[in-house]
Scaffold this active site. Structure first.
Site, PDB file in Angstrom:
ATOM      1  N   ASN A   1      10.593  23.256  -3.302  1.00 56.79           N
ATOM      2  CA  ASN A   1      11.552  24.211  -2.541  1.00 56.79           C
ATOM      3  C   ASN A   1      11.852  25.098  -3.403  1.00 56.79           C
ATOM      4  O   ASN A   1      12.769  26.086  -2.641  1.00 56.79           O
ATOM      5  CB  ASN A   1      12.446  23.229  -1.993  1.00 56.79           C
ATOM      6  CG  ASN A   1      11.944  22.344  -0.851  1.00 56.79           C
ATOM      7  OD1 ASN A   1      10.723  22.362  -0.416  1.00 56.79           O
ATOM      8  ND2 ASN A   1      12.732  21.543  -0.208  1.00 56.79           N
TER       9      ASN A   1
ATOM     10  N   ASP B   1       7.259  20.329   9.243  1.00 60.34           N
ATOM     11  CA  ASP B   1       7.345  18.888   9.393  1.00 60.34           C
ATOM     12  C   ASP B   1       7.813  18.329  10.817  1.00 60.34           C
ATOM     13  O   ASP B   1       8.587  18.941  11.347  1.00 60.34           O
ATOM     14  CB  ASP B   1       8.308  18.246   8.150  1.00 60.34           C
ATOM     15  CG  ASP B   1       8.037  18.649   6.877  1.00 60.34           C
ATOM     16  OD1 ASP B   1       6.574  18.625   6.643  1.00 60.34           O
ATOM     17  OD2 ASP B   1       8.506  18.616   5.961  1.00 60.34           O
TER      18      ASP B   1
HETATM   19  C1  UD1 Z   1      15.106  23.108   3.701  1.00 60.50           C
HETATM   20  C2  UD1 Z   1      14.161  22.514   2.952  1.00 60.50           C
HETATM   21  C3  UD1 Z   1      13.862  20.806   3.224  1.00 60.50           C
HETATM   22  C4  UD1 Z   1      15.494  20.142   3.500  1.00 60.50           C
HETATM   23  C5  UD1 Z   1      16.419  21.118   4.146  1.00 60.50           C
HETATM   24  C6  UD1 Z   1      17.773  20.568   3.872  1.00 60.50           C
HETATM   25  C7  UD1 Z   1      12.470  23.982   2.273  1.00 60.50           C
HETATM   26  C8  UD1 Z   1      10.928  24.530   2.297  1.00 60.50           C
HETATM   27  N1  UD1 Z   1      12.716  23.061   2.984  1.00 60.50           N
HETATM   28  O1  UD1 Z   1      14.568  23.394   4.763  1.00 60.50           O
HETATM   29  O2  UD1 Z   1      13.184  20.062   2.496  1.00 60.50           O
HETATM   30  O3  UD1 Z   1      15.259  19.019   3.996  1.00 60.50           O
HETATM   31  O4  UD1 Z   1      16.226  22.435   3.384  1.00 60.50           O
HETATM   32  O5  UD1 Z   1      18.247  20.340   2.678  1.00 60.50           O
HETATM   33  O6  UD1 Z   1      13.230  24.357   1.167  1.00 60.50           O
HETATM   34  N2  UD1 Z   1      19.061  24.954  11.651  1.00 60.50           N
HETATM   35  C9  UD1 Z   1      19.455  25.780  12.801  1.00 60.50           C
HETATM   36  N3  UD1 Z   1      19.250  27.059  13.062  1.00 60.50           N
HETATM   37  C10 UD1 Z   1      18.500  27.636  12.108  1.00 60.50           C
HETATM   38  C11 UD1 Z   1      18.364  27.226  10.671  1.00 60.50           C
HETATM   39  C12 UD1 Z   1      18.526  25.844  10.752  1.00 60.50           C
HETATM   40  O7  UD1 Z   1      19.897  25.312  13.745  1.00 60.50           O
HETATM   41  O8  UD1 Z   1      18.526  28.964  12.190  1.00 60.50           O
HETATM   42  C13 UD1 Z   1      19.274  23.642  11.612  1.00 60.50           C
HETATM   43  C14 UD1 Z   1      18.075  22.818  11.295  1.00 60.50           C
HETATM   44  O9  UD1 Z   1      17.371  22.557  12.568  1.00 60.50           O
HETATM   45  C15 UD1 Z   1      18.624  21.760  10.725  1.00 60.50           C
HETATM   46  C16 UD1 Z   1      19.751  21.953   9.685  1.00 60.50           C
HETATM   47  O10 UD1 Z   1      19.801  23.551  10.231  1.00 60.50           O
HETATM   48  O11 UD1 Z   1      19.150  20.762  11.501  1.00 60.50           O
HETATM   49  C17 UD1 Z   1      19.330  22.420   8.362  1.00 60.50           C
HETATM   50  O12 UD1 Z   1      18.236  23.255   8.186  1.00 60.50           O
HETATM   51  P1  UD1 Z   1      17.760  24.106   7.255  1.00 60.50           P
HETATM   52  O13 UD1 Z   1      18.674  23.903   5.959  1.00 60.50           O
HETATM   53  O14 UD1 Z   1      17.552  25.497   7.410  1.00 60.50           O
HETATM   54  O15 UD1 Z   1      16.558  23.391   6.247  1.00 60.50           O
HETATM   55  P2  UD1 Z   1      15.173  24.186   5.856  1.00 60.50           P
HETATM   56  O16 UD1 Z   1      15.552  25.462   5.112  1.00 60.50           O
HETATM   57  O17 UD1 Z   1      14.224  24.140   6.996  1.00 60.50           O
END
Ligand code: UD1
Length: 429
Positions: A36, A129
């Site tokens: 990550n 995922d």
């Molecule tokens: C990253 C990690 C993943 C980890 C996650 C949380 C990578 C490639 N993946 O995923 O392994 O599980 O952080 O630690 O680094 N959300 C919204 N709107 C947005 C963005 C996010 O609603 O625009 C929500 C998502 O649906 C989720 C939450 O915020 O419920 C957290 O997501 P996020 O921290 O963005 O995860 P990733 O960056 O996708």
């Protein structure tokens, strides 16, 4: 029909793991660079023309997917052992195609750098995922606050800023890792000062920030909830060593506790794993720091522990399958709560096929620990769920097959080989 070949020459998409239980894992492992982190470093290399070198790059399928994406954008990507060199052209292409983005959500990390560098990005909406809907609204709203015009069309996020971006005050509704990263990598080239409030604090994000600083960016507050970025005109290529993977280190720590084993994890950063190691200590493990990592051992059945996932520094959501698997064979009853993703419990159905006694209620899972699981065919639904099922299989009597090995390959280098070295009976078929 011949099986479809994965991006890696030796892997096939319908590979599976075959595990014969039970086993006690004992020995030493070395943890490499964090998936990550490295994927974000690779995407951020687009911010500077010329050759960036990234060291400590793990041999995982996701790095190959990101390499292919960068190549399609016009970069030359060369791997020499664990060093990746990315040569970025003066004007990269601006489109990240669906066939790659759907394989790996981290592809969206090219959005911020492309808009900032060349004023346009078209990135397919990701699949990724099977762990909830994972919106992009924070990414899009944040880019708009920076002055980009963004919209979704034909399954692509299209963001444009032909006259460049301008610094802004952005407050995230949730400390999203991906949104903080995309906005930080956009703001480094914006005109003026940007603050990101309620920013994510994950070590991978701090690593990315330090990489950007080495490229000439001005960033303060990394690792805190408020990040301040003062835009600069241009960045230069750099050299950087990726931090080690705390989730893989955590996987080995759980493997030790679940199998009543003794594993020394070289390269593990205890400072990135504090909450998790405290939980394992509560489960009965003896955790000691070593010169370059941590040793985790236990010689009795672990005790069940309650856990709620949270953004860093809380208990990582990526470790959720392991804690559920551990509690399913631990002494006692427990409750595990998922607070980061909408739904991350698909693998629970698979775990119950191994005999686990688990009840899902919304964001909560209650688990009644039983002495032993029993082997059965199961299927990996994402990287961590896959690895969690393999660990569960190690403590299941008889044979378990875990379909969907490619999910595990996305994040774990040579997982089966490492398990065999530690005493497991695992093969790939
Ligand atoms: C990253 C990690 C993943 C980890 C996650 C949380 C990578 C490639 N993946 O995923 O392994 O599980 O952080 O630690 O680094 N959300 C919204 N709107 C947005 C963005 C996010 O609603 O625009 C929500 C998502 O649906 C989720 C939450 O915020 O419920 C957290 O997501 P996020 O921290 O963005 O995860 P990733 O960056 O996708």
């Amino acid at each position: 029909m011949a099986p479809q070949q994965d991006l890696r020459s030796h892997a096939f998409v319908d590979d599976r793991f075959r595990i014969e239980g039970t086993a006690r894992l004992v020995g030493e492992v070395h943890v490499g660079g964090a998936k990550n982190s490295v994927l974000k470093l690779m995407a951020a290399s687009l911010l500077a023309v010329g050759k960036t070198n990234i060291r400590n790059v793990p041999e995982i399928a996701d790095v190959e997917i990101m390499s292919e994406l960068l190549q399609r954008l016009g970069c030359v990507v060369v791997r020499d052992g664990s060093v990746l060199t990315i040569d970025v052209p003066a004007t990269p292409a601006h489109r990240a195609d669906y066939d790659l983005v759907r394989k790996m959500r981290a592809s969206i990390n090219v959005l911020g750098p492309l808009v900032a560098r060349i004023g346009r990005a078209e990135v397919a909406l990701p699949g990724g995922d099977a762990i909830g809907s994972r919106g992009l609204d924070f990414h899009i709203k944040g880019l708009e606050a920076l002055g980009a015009i963004a919209h979704v069309e034909h399954g692509y996020v299209i963001a444009e800023a032909p006259d460049g971006l301008s610094g802004a005050e952005i407050s995230l509704d949730f400390p999203s890792v991906g949104a903080t990263e995309n906005l930080m990598t956009a703001a480094v080239l914006a005109n003026g000062i940007t603050t990101i409030e309620n920013a994510a604090r994950e070590p991978d994000l701090v690593d990315l920030g330090e990489f950007l600083i080495a490229m000439g960016a001005k960033i303060e507050g990394l690792g805190s909830p408020i990040i301040t970025i003062t835009g600069v005109k241009e960045l230069h290529p750099t050299e950087h060593t990726t931090i080690t993977d705390r989730i893989i280190a955590g996987t080995w720590a759980f493997a030790a506790v679940m199998t009543q084993g003794d594993i020394t994890i070289h390269g593990a950063r205890i400072d990135h794993m504090e909450v998790m190691l405290e939980k394992l200590t509560s489960a009965g493990a003896i955790v000691t720091s070593t010169a370059d990592g941590v040793r985790v051992k236990i010689d009795h059945r672990p005790t069940a522990i309650d856990v709620a996932t949270l953004p860093y520094p809380g208990f990582a959501t990526d470790l959720l399958p392991f804690i559920i698997a551990l509690n399913s064979i631990a002494q006692g009853d427990s409750m595990v709560t998922e607070n980061v993703f909408e739904s991350r419990f698909m693998f629970v159905n698979e775990l119950t096929r191994l005999g686990a006694q688990i009840h899902v209620d919304g964001h909560h899972v209650s688990i009644h620990g039983i002495k032993q699981l029993s082997g059965a065919p199961v299927e990996a639904t994402d990287i961590r769920a896959g690895a969690g099922l393999v660990l569960a299989a190690l403590v299941a009597e008889g044979v378990t097959t875990v379909d969907g090995a490619f999910h595990i390959d996305r994040g774990y280098p040579r997982f089966a080989e490492e398990l065999v070295r530690l005493g497991a009976h695992v093969s790939r078929e």
